[in-house]
Scaffold this motif. Structure first.
Motif, PDB file in Angstrom:
ATOM      1  N   ALA A 160       0.807  -1.220   0.000  1.00 52.91           N
ATOM      2  CA  ALA A 160       0.000   0.000   0.000  1.00 52.91           C
ATOM      3  C   ALA A 160       0.840   1.271   0.000  1.00 52.91           C
ATOM      4  O   ALA A 160       0.467   2.270  -0.613  1.00 52.91           O
ATOM      5  CB  ALA A 160      -0.931   0.005   1.208  1.00 52.91           C
ATOM      6  N   LEU A 161       1.995   1.215   0.685  1.00 47.00           N
ATOM      7  CA  LEU A 161       2.775   2.432   0.873  1.00 47.00           C
ATOM      8  C   LEU A 161       4.171   2.378   0.265  1.00 47.00           C
ATOM      9  O   LEU A 161       4.808   3.415   0.091  1.00 47.00           O
ATOM     10  CB  LEU A 161       2.892   2.736   2.384  1.00 47.00           C
ATOM     11  CG  LEU A 161       1.566   2.894   3.135  1.00 47.00           C
ATOM     12  CD1 LEU A 161       1.832   2.969   4.637  1.00 47.00           C
ATOM     13  CD2 LEU A 161       0.832   4.133   2.668  1.00 47.00           C
ATOM     14  N   GLY A 162       4.640   1.174  -0.019  1.00 48.29           N
ATOM     15  CA  GLY A 162       6.004   1.047  -0.543  1.00 48.29           C
ATOM     16  C   GLY A 162       7.036   1.488   0.478  1.00 48.29           C
ATOM     17  O   GLY A 162       8.118   1.960   0.132  1.00 48.29           O
ATOM     18  N   VAL A 291      -7.220   2.013  -2.026  1.00 51.36           N
ATOM     19  CA  VAL A 291      -5.853   1.646  -2.408  1.00 51.36           C
ATOM     20  C   VAL A 291      -5.876   0.734  -3.626  1.00 51.36           C
ATOM     21  O   VAL A 291      -5.093   0.890  -4.558  1.00 51.36           O
ATOM     22  CB  VAL A 291      -5.125   0.959  -1.237  1.00 51.36           C
ATOM     23  CG1 VAL A 291      -3.777   0.410  -1.701  1.00 51.36           C
ATOM     24  CG2 VAL A 291      -4.914   1.945  -0.095  1.00 51.36           C
ATOM     25  N   GLU A 292      -6.791  -0.227  -3.625  1.00 47.89           N
ATOM     26  CA  GLU A 292      -6.907  -1.138  -4.762  1.00 47.89           C
ATOM     27  C   GLU A 292      -7.219  -0.375  -6.042  1.00 47.89           C
ATOM     28  O   GLU A 292      -6.650  -0.641  -7.102  1.00 47.89           O
ATOM     29  CB  GLU A 292      -8.008  -2.179  -4.488  1.00 47.89           C
ATOM     30  CG  GLU A 292      -7.617  -3.247  -3.498  1.00 47.89           C
ATOM     31  CD  GLU A 292      -6.496  -4.125  -4.022  1.00 47.89           C
ATOM     32  OE1 GLU A 292      -6.520  -4.492  -5.209  1.00 47.89           O
ATOM     33  OE2 GLU A 292      -5.580  -4.420  -3.245  1.00 47.89           O
ATOM     34  N   GLU A 293      -8.140   0.573  -5.952  1.00 50.21           N
ATOM     35  CA  GLU A 293      -8.520   1.376  -7.120  1.00 50.21           C
ATOM     36  C   GLU A 293      -7.314   2.165  -7.634  1.00 50.21           C
ATOM     37  O   GLU A 293      -7.086   2.250  -8.843  1.00 50.21           O
ATOM     38  CB  GLU A 293      -9.650   2.326  -6.734  1.00 50.21           C
ATOM     39  CG  GLU A 293     -10.253   3.077  -7.919  1.00 50.21           C
ATOM     40  CD  GLU A 293     -11.442   3.929  -7.522  1.00 50.21           C
ATOM     41  OE1 GLU A 293     -11.701   4.919  -8.210  1.00 50.21           O
ATOM     42  OE2 GLU A 293     -12.099   3.592  -6.516  1.00 50.21           O
ATOM     43  N   LYS A 294      -6.544   2.720  -6.694  1.00 52.00           N
ATOM     44  CA  LYS A 294      -5.357   3.483  -7.071  1.00 52.00           C
ATOM     45  C   LYS A 294      -4.332   2.579  -7.749  1.00 52.00           C
ATOM     46  O   LYS A 294      -3.710   2.962  -8.747  1.00 52.00           O
ATOM     47  CB  LYS A 294      -4.744   4.129  -5.832  1.00 52.00           C
ATOM     48  CG  LYS A 294      -3.502   4.970  -6.129  1.00 52.00           C
ATOM     49  CD  LYS A 294      -2.909   5.541  -4.848  1.00 52.00           C
ATOM     50  CE  LYS A 294      -1.623   6.304  -5.165  1.00 52.00           C
ATOM     51  NZ  LYS A 294      -0.969   6.798  -3.927  1.00 52.00           N
ATOM     52  N   GLU A 298      -2.759   2.910 -11.474  1.00 52.64           N
ATOM     53  CA  GLU A 298      -1.314   2.962 -11.697  1.00 52.64           C
ATOM     54  C   GLU A 298      -0.892   1.919 -12.721  1.00 52.64           C
ATOM     55  O   GLU A 298      -0.057   2.174 -13.587  1.00 52.64           O
ATOM     56  CB  GLU A 298      -0.571   2.731 -10.376  1.00 52.64           C
ATOM     57  CG  GLU A 298      -0.645   3.899  -9.411  1.00 52.64           C
ATOM     58  CD  GLU A 298       0.019   3.587  -8.081  1.00 52.64           C
ATOM     59  OE1 GLU A 298       0.414   2.416  -7.868  1.00 52.64           O
ATOM     60  OE2 GLU A 298       0.136   4.513  -7.256  1.00 52.64           O
ATOM     61  N   ARG A 299      -1.488   0.742 -12.622  1.00 52.09           N
ATOM     62  CA  ARG A 299      -1.161  -0.341 -13.556  1.00 52.09           C
ATOM     63  C   ARG A 299      -1.622   0.019 -14.971  1.00 52.09           C
ATOM     64  O   ARG A 299      -0.902  -0.235 -15.947  1.00 52.09           O
ATOM     65  CB  ARG A 299      -1.825  -1.646 -13.103  1.00 52.09           C
ATOM     66  CG  ARG A 299      -1.503  -2.848 -13.969  1.00 52.09           C
ATOM     67  CD  ARG A 299      -0.022  -3.117 -13.999  1.00 52.09           C
ATOM     68  NE  ARG A 299       0.311  -4.205 -14.900  1.00 52.09           N
ATOM     69  CZ  ARG A 299       1.429  -4.290 -15.585  1.00 52.09           C
ATOM     70  NH1 ARG A 299       2.335  -3.333 -15.495  1.00 52.09           N
ATOM     71  NH2 ARG A 299       1.666  -5.327 -16.355  1.00 52.09           N
TER      72      ARG A 299
END
Length: 310
Positions: A160-162, A291-294, A298-299
């Motif tokens: 989620a945050l890297g 987070v999943e939507e983000k 990103e993908r």
């Protein structure tokens, strides 16, 4: 007859696996003695790194020997059944080793650093503090659904945050569970190292424990409550800690409807969570769906930036 041949192949595979387990058990026993004899943490870290690299070589040599043995058996026998038996042995060995690897990293967690080395490499990080008695090898199930799972939590933090999540490692251990990056400290000055990590960490997560070292860490967190999250998965330990710090830290009073595990920040009510990805997102104060939507967006952006060549 065929069934007997298959059973014989499975028996041979079991013998090879037992040999594999015995080799590593004996090697780890000797390794622990070498680490215990280390003069200081830096020496222990260097010994640990050499041990882990040697483990890999031992595993490669052991399985190369088995593979060569099976090839020779196939060539000299020229029988189809020997080939089938060898294939069964390889499949059983591979399946068991993969399963074993998912339970615990057979080569060890090689994140062997001193606090100074870690801080030099990490500008932003989360700190996870706990009692060493709660460590659970990666992939193993928690003792019950009430136990906090470090490896799952760290996976969520990274996804989620890297962000890197670190924890103190046991100085004399051969390897550590997969989860937070381990940093190793000298037994005589570990408190100074923890204080430095606590001050520089972006967030501190403390799994409440009534061990002496964890009680000291909780006491140090009083000055850092604005970035500290407490996690509870044991009523008895929590009540002992709460009674000890009742005048210093505003810990919520448990009610009959409070279920564990739960987390809280000073002055807030206890929030229960499930041992799922969404549950650990809650500890981080994140919305799992958002987070999943983000991540999906990103993908998509990555795919548009790097289209497939037809």
């Amino acid at each position: 007859m065929i069934i007997l041949e298959i059973l014989y192949a499975v028996f041979l595979a079991s013998v090879f696996l037992i040999g594999y387990k015995v080799v590593f058990k004996l090697y780890d026993r000797k390794s622990k003695k070498r680490i215990n004899d280390a003069k200081n943490t830096q020496d222990a870290i260097e010994i640990r790194k050499r041990i882990l690299n040697r483990r890999k070589r031992i595993a490669i040599v052991y399985f190369s020997f088995i593979f060569i043995f099976l090839i020779i058996a196939i060539v000299f026998s020229g029988k189809l059944q020997v080939f089938i038996n060898s294939l069964i042995i390889i499949v059983v060995l591979a399946t068991t080793i993969i399963f074993d690897y998912r339970k615990t990293d057979i080569y060890g967690n090689i994140s062997s650093q001193t606090p100074a080395e870690f801080l030099a490499d990490s500008k932003e990080f989360y700190l996870y503090l706990r009692g060493f008695d709660v460590d659970i090898p990666y992939g193993e199930k928690t003792k019950n659904n009430q136990s906090f799972n470090e490896s799952m939590f760290v996976e969520v933090v990274d996804y989620a945050l890297g962000t890197t999540c670190c924890a103190l490692g046991m100085t004399k251990e051969v390897d550590s569970p997969i989860g937070a990056t381990r940093v190793y400290v000298n037994d005589d000055d570990w408190q100074n190292s923890v204080l430095e990590l606590m001050k520089k960490a972006n967030r501190i997560f403390i799994l409440i424990n009534d061990r002496k070292s964890c009680l000291w860490e909780i006491e140090q967190s009083i000055e850092l409550l604005n970035k500290t999250v407490f996690i509870v998965d044991d009523y008895e330990k929590y009540n002992a800690v709460r009674n000890r710090f009742i005048d210093k830290i505003n810990m919520p009073v448990l009610s009959d409807i409070t279920s564990i595990p739960f987390f809280f920040e000073s002055g807030t009510d206890a929030v229960s969570f499930d041992n799922t990805w969404k549950g650990y997102f809650a500890i981080l104060g994140l919305d799992a769906d958002a987070v999943e939507e983000k991540k999906v967006e990103e993908r998509k952006a990555q795919m548009l930036d790097h289209p497939l060549k037809c």
